[in-house]
Enzyme design. Structure first.
Site, PDB file in Angstrom:
ATOM      1  N   HIS A  91      -0.780   7.969   8.836  1.00  0.00           N
ATOM      2  CA  HIS A  91       0.504   7.984   9.855  1.00  0.00           C
ATOM      3  C   HIS A  91       0.506   6.693  10.262  1.00  0.00           C
ATOM      4  O   HIS A  91       1.640   6.237  10.940  1.00  0.00           O
ATOM      5  CB  HIS A  91       0.124   8.976  10.981  1.00  0.00           C
ATOM      6  CG  HIS A  91       1.416   9.695  11.424  1.00  0.00           C
ATOM      7  ND1 HIS A  91       1.611  11.051  12.221  1.00  0.00           N
ATOM      8  CD2 HIS A  91       2.682   9.102  11.060  1.00  0.00           C
ATOM      9  CE1 HIS A  91       2.841  11.182  12.348  1.00  0.00           C
ATOM     10  NE2 HIS A  91       3.679  10.242  11.712  1.00  0.00           N
ATOM     11  N   ASP A  97       3.744  17.007  14.923  1.00  0.00           N
ATOM     12  CA  ASP A  97       2.292  16.549  15.049  1.00  0.00           C
ATOM     13  C   ASP A  97       1.479  17.271  15.878  1.00  0.00           C
ATOM     14  O   ASP A  97       2.031  17.495  16.914  1.00  0.00           O
ATOM     15  CB  ASP A  97       2.302  14.904  15.256  1.00  0.00           C
ATOM     16  CG  ASP A  97       0.948  14.273  14.866  1.00  0.00           C
ATOM     17  OD1 ASP A  97      -0.072  14.695  14.785  1.00  0.00           O
ATOM     18  OD2 ASP A  97       1.452  12.981  14.466  1.00  0.00           O
ATOM     19  N   HIS A 148      -0.727  15.835  17.301  1.00  0.00           N
ATOM     20  CA  HIS A 148      -1.125  14.354  17.926  1.00  0.00           C
ATOM     21  C   HIS A 148       0.180  13.572  18.512  1.00  0.00           C
ATOM     22  O   HIS A 148       1.167  13.882  17.987  1.00  0.00           O
ATOM     23  CB  HIS A 148      -1.995  13.581  17.419  1.00  0.00           C
ATOM     24  CG  HIS A 148      -3.080  14.095  16.587  1.00  0.00           C
ATOM     25  ND1 HIS A 148      -3.231  14.705  15.305  1.00  0.00           N
ATOM     26  CD2 HIS A 148      -4.456  14.441  17.170  1.00  0.00           C
ATOM     27  CE1 HIS A 148      -4.216  15.124  15.128  1.00  0.00           C
ATOM     28  NE2 HIS A 148      -5.079  14.927  16.286  1.00  0.00           N
ATOM     29  N   ASP A 195       0.072  10.558  19.141  1.00  0.00           N
ATOM     30  CA  ASP A 195       0.127   9.002  18.257  1.00  0.00           C
ATOM     31  C   ASP A 195       0.754   7.911  19.177  1.00  0.00           C
ATOM     32  O   ASP A 195       1.680   7.102  18.744  1.00  0.00           O
ATOM     33  CB  ASP A 195       0.806   9.043  16.708  1.00  0.00           C
ATOM     34  CG  ASP A 195      -0.118  10.030  15.969  1.00  0.00           C
ATOM     35  OD1 ASP A 195      -1.411  10.325  16.438  1.00  0.00           O
ATOM     36  OD2 ASP A 195       0.458  10.323  14.939  1.00  0.00           O
ATOM     37  N   HIS A 238      -3.739   4.920  13.215  1.00  0.00           N
ATOM     38  CA  HIS A 238      -2.773   5.978  12.969  1.00  0.00           C
ATOM     39  C   HIS A 238      -2.541   6.810  14.020  1.00  0.00           C
ATOM     40  O   HIS A 238      -1.696   7.623  14.130  1.00  0.00           O
ATOM     41  CB  HIS A 238      -3.376   6.904  11.826  1.00  0.00           C
ATOM     42  CG  HIS A 238      -4.489   7.871  12.134  1.00  0.00           C
ATOM     43  ND1 HIS A 238      -4.790   9.179  11.399  1.00  0.00           N
ATOM     44  CD2 HIS A 238      -5.364   7.797  13.065  1.00  0.00           C
ATOM     45  CE1 HIS A 238      -6.041   9.603  12.096  1.00  0.00           C
ATOM     46  NE2 HIS A 238      -6.268   8.994  13.055  1.00  0.00           N
ATOM     47  N   ASP A 260       3.683  15.332   9.780  1.00  0.00           N
ATOM     48  CA  ASP A 260       2.202  14.949  10.038  1.00  0.00           C
ATOM     49  C   ASP A 260       1.607  16.440   9.369  1.00  0.00           C
ATOM     50  O   ASP A 260       1.904  17.242  10.011  1.00  0.00           O
ATOM     51  CB  ASP A 260       1.670  14.667  11.349  1.00  0.00           C
ATOM     52  CG  ASP A 260       0.152  14.235  11.315  1.00  0.00           C
ATOM     53  OD1 ASP A 260      -0.685  15.081  10.391  1.00  0.00           O
ATOM     54  OD2 ASP A 260      -0.351  13.399  11.933  1.00  0.00           O
ATOM     55  N   ASP A 309      -1.281  17.692  10.245  1.00  0.00           N
ATOM     56  CA  ASP A 309      -1.620  18.633  11.046  1.00  0.00           C
ATOM     57  C   ASP A 309      -0.657  19.309  12.036  1.00  0.00           C
ATOM     58  O   ASP A 309      -1.027  19.903  12.941  1.00  0.00           O
ATOM     59  CB  ASP A 309      -2.897  17.693  11.737  1.00  0.00           C
ATOM     60  CG  ASP A 309      -2.409  16.516  12.587  1.00  0.00           C
ATOM     61  OD1 ASP A 309      -1.253  16.487  13.260  1.00  0.00           O
ATOM     62  OD2 ASP A 309      -2.931  15.477  12.480  1.00  0.00           O
ATOM     63  N   GLU A 366      -0.582  12.009   6.057  1.00  0.00           N
ATOM     64  CA  GLU A 366      -1.781  12.266   6.559  1.00  0.00           C
ATOM     65  C   GLU A 366      -2.327  13.255   5.432  1.00  0.00           C
ATOM     66  O   GLU A 366      -3.695  13.766   5.623  1.00  0.00           O
ATOM     67  CB  GLU A 366      -1.938  12.897   7.925  1.00  0.00           C
ATOM     68  CG  GLU A 366      -1.711  11.831   9.266  1.00  0.00           C
ATOM     69  CD  GLU A 366      -2.823  11.129   9.365  1.00  0.00           C
ATOM     70  OE1 GLU A 366      -4.320  11.690   8.888  1.00  0.00           O
ATOM     71  OE2 GLU A 366      -2.957   9.945   9.710  1.00  0.00           O
TER      72      GLU A 366
HETATM   73  N1  ARG Z   1      -1.931  10.434  12.945  1.00  0.00           N
HETATM   74  C1  ARG Z   1      -3.139  11.056  13.371  1.00  0.00           C
HETATM   75  N2  ARG Z   1      -3.658  12.063  12.573  1.00  0.00           N
HETATM   76  N3  ARG Z   1      -3.554  10.642  14.632  1.00  0.00           N
HETATM   77  C2  ARG Z   1      -4.630  11.198  15.181  1.00  0.00           C
HETATM   78  C3  ARG Z   1      -4.980  10.459  16.400  1.00  0.00           C
HETATM   79  C4  ARG Z   1      -6.263  11.255  16.874  1.00  0.00           C
HETATM   80  C5  ARG Z   1      -6.672  10.568  18.123  1.00  0.00           C
HETATM   81  N4  ARG Z   1      -5.468  10.480  19.322  1.00  0.00           N
HETATM   82  C6  ARG Z   1      -6.747   8.818  18.005  1.00  0.00           C
HETATM   83  O1  ARG Z   1      -6.295   8.096  18.713  1.00  0.00           O
HETATM   84  O2  ARG Z   1      -7.718   8.708  17.322  1.00  0.00           O
HETATM   85 MN    MN Z   2       0.064  11.756  13.294  1.00  0.00          MN
HETATM   86 MN    MN Z   3      -1.657  14.329  13.592  1.00  0.00          MN
END
Ligand code: ARG
Ligand code: MN
Ligand code: MN
Length: 308
Positions: free
Chosen positions: A98, A125, A127, A129, A142, A227, A229, A272
């Site tokens: 990401h 997502d 998350h 981000d 990411h 994403d 996820d 991702e």
């Molecule tokens: N693009 C993603 N999968 N991001 C996940 C980030 C997970 C967590 N918030 C971090 O900053 O490490």
């Molecule tokens: Mn993401």
């Molecule tokens: Mn994510």
């Protein structure tokens, strides 16, 4: 959707976190048949092949950020590539992790500014981000693209964001893993965000339609960043940051079909996917099928919900 020139852009970005494998993403999408799925829908499809990052100094293991030089170099390359691709068609960025969206979103926003149209971003997502290099605990970039493209401070060394995305032009759907620093920052913004509970209680269709009405009313450009996820890990296991309790495949398709119905989509990230973690390619296939739904694939040509 009317026939479009779709530009597939391989962005094998793997610098946004420590676990590697996303660099295989673009070839997994090709193997799963993305180009044919789109040309079968009547689109003209061009595959630009895979990009490489701009020239950069090698990263050391010092400092808390993982691979900042490489990610900065990708951001330069992807910003410029996105600007150019937007002049010719609808780019689909085949990731890559990401952190590629630091560049793609900055680039499409620059293009929108040349047209005098507002840029909107839909972020699907688990998350948010929304970290900056200063707030991240993991050091994984990411987790920072929405922080970057909204113009948050702390991105020293990165290209200056020429056209930050206004907070109210962003909608995040699918949240179920938000770090404390991100939550505190997000709550201070006008970003629209919806967690899984809202999907359960209200439905992804209503949440998304409300946002798309705003985009349409503003004659906006719409970038969608999908994403892997966002989906539940049972449906889409090939991702390094699995969080249980995600969207179903059907919720994913409904979102994509509604995006297609709106006619608003102007650019798309698929991010991702880590093919090293996949099971016989099924996550890559789900992502290709979702992209096809976003670009006009449907079971019947005529909406089937209008029975009275
Ligand atoms: N693009 C993603 N999968 N991001 C996940 C980030 C997970 C967590 N918030 C971090 O900053 O490490
Ligand atoms: Mn993401
Ligand atoms: Mn994510």
């Amino acid at each position: 959707m009317p026939r479009k020139t779709v530009i597939l852009i391989g962005a094998p970005v793997d610098s946004g976190k420590r676990r590697t494998g996303c660099l295989m993403g673009p070839d997994a999408y090709r193997t799963a048949g993305l180009a044919n799925a789109l040309s079968d829908l009547g689109h003209k499809v061009e595959d630009m092949g895979n990009l490489t990052p701009a020239a950069h100094q090698p990263d050391t293991n010092e400092g808390k950020l993982h691979a900042p030089n490489e990610t900065i170099a990708w951001t330069h390359r992807l910003t410029r590539t996105a600007e150019l691709a937007m002049q010719r068609g609808l780019p689909i960025f085949m990731g890559g992790d990401h952190s590629l969206s630091l560049g793609t979103v900055a680039g499409v926003a620059n293009h929108a500014a040349t047209l005098g149209r507002p840029q909107f971003v839909l972020w699907l997502d688990a998350h948010s981000d929304f970290h900056t290099p200063e707030t991240t605990d993991s050091g994984n970039l990411h987790g920072t693209p929405l922080g970057y493209v909204t113009g948050r401070e702390g991105f020293g060394g990165f290209p200056k964001v020429e056209n930050p995305i206004p907070q109210e032009n962003i909608c995040i759907i699918g949240l179920r893993s938000v770090d404390a620093a991100e939550r505190a920052a997000l709550e201070e913004t006008d970003i629209r965000y919806h967690d899984m509970r809202e999907i359960d209680e209200i439905g992804v269709g209503r949440l998304l339609s409300a946002f798309l009405e705003v985009v349409a009313a503003a004659n906006g450009m719409l970038h969608v960043s999908l994403d892997v996820d966002f989906l539940d890990p049972m449906a889409a296991p090939a991702v390094g940051t699995t969080v249980p309790g995600g969207a179903t495949i059907r919720e994913g398709h409904l979102a994509m079909e509604i995006i297609n119905d709106s006619g608003l989509l102007t650019s798309l990230d698929l991010v991702e996917l880590n093919p090293f973690l996949d099971e016989r390619g099924r996550t890559a296939q789900v992502m290709v099928d979702l992209a096809a739904s976003a670009m006009g694939r449907r079971v019947f040509d005529r909406p089937t919900r209008a029975h009275s």
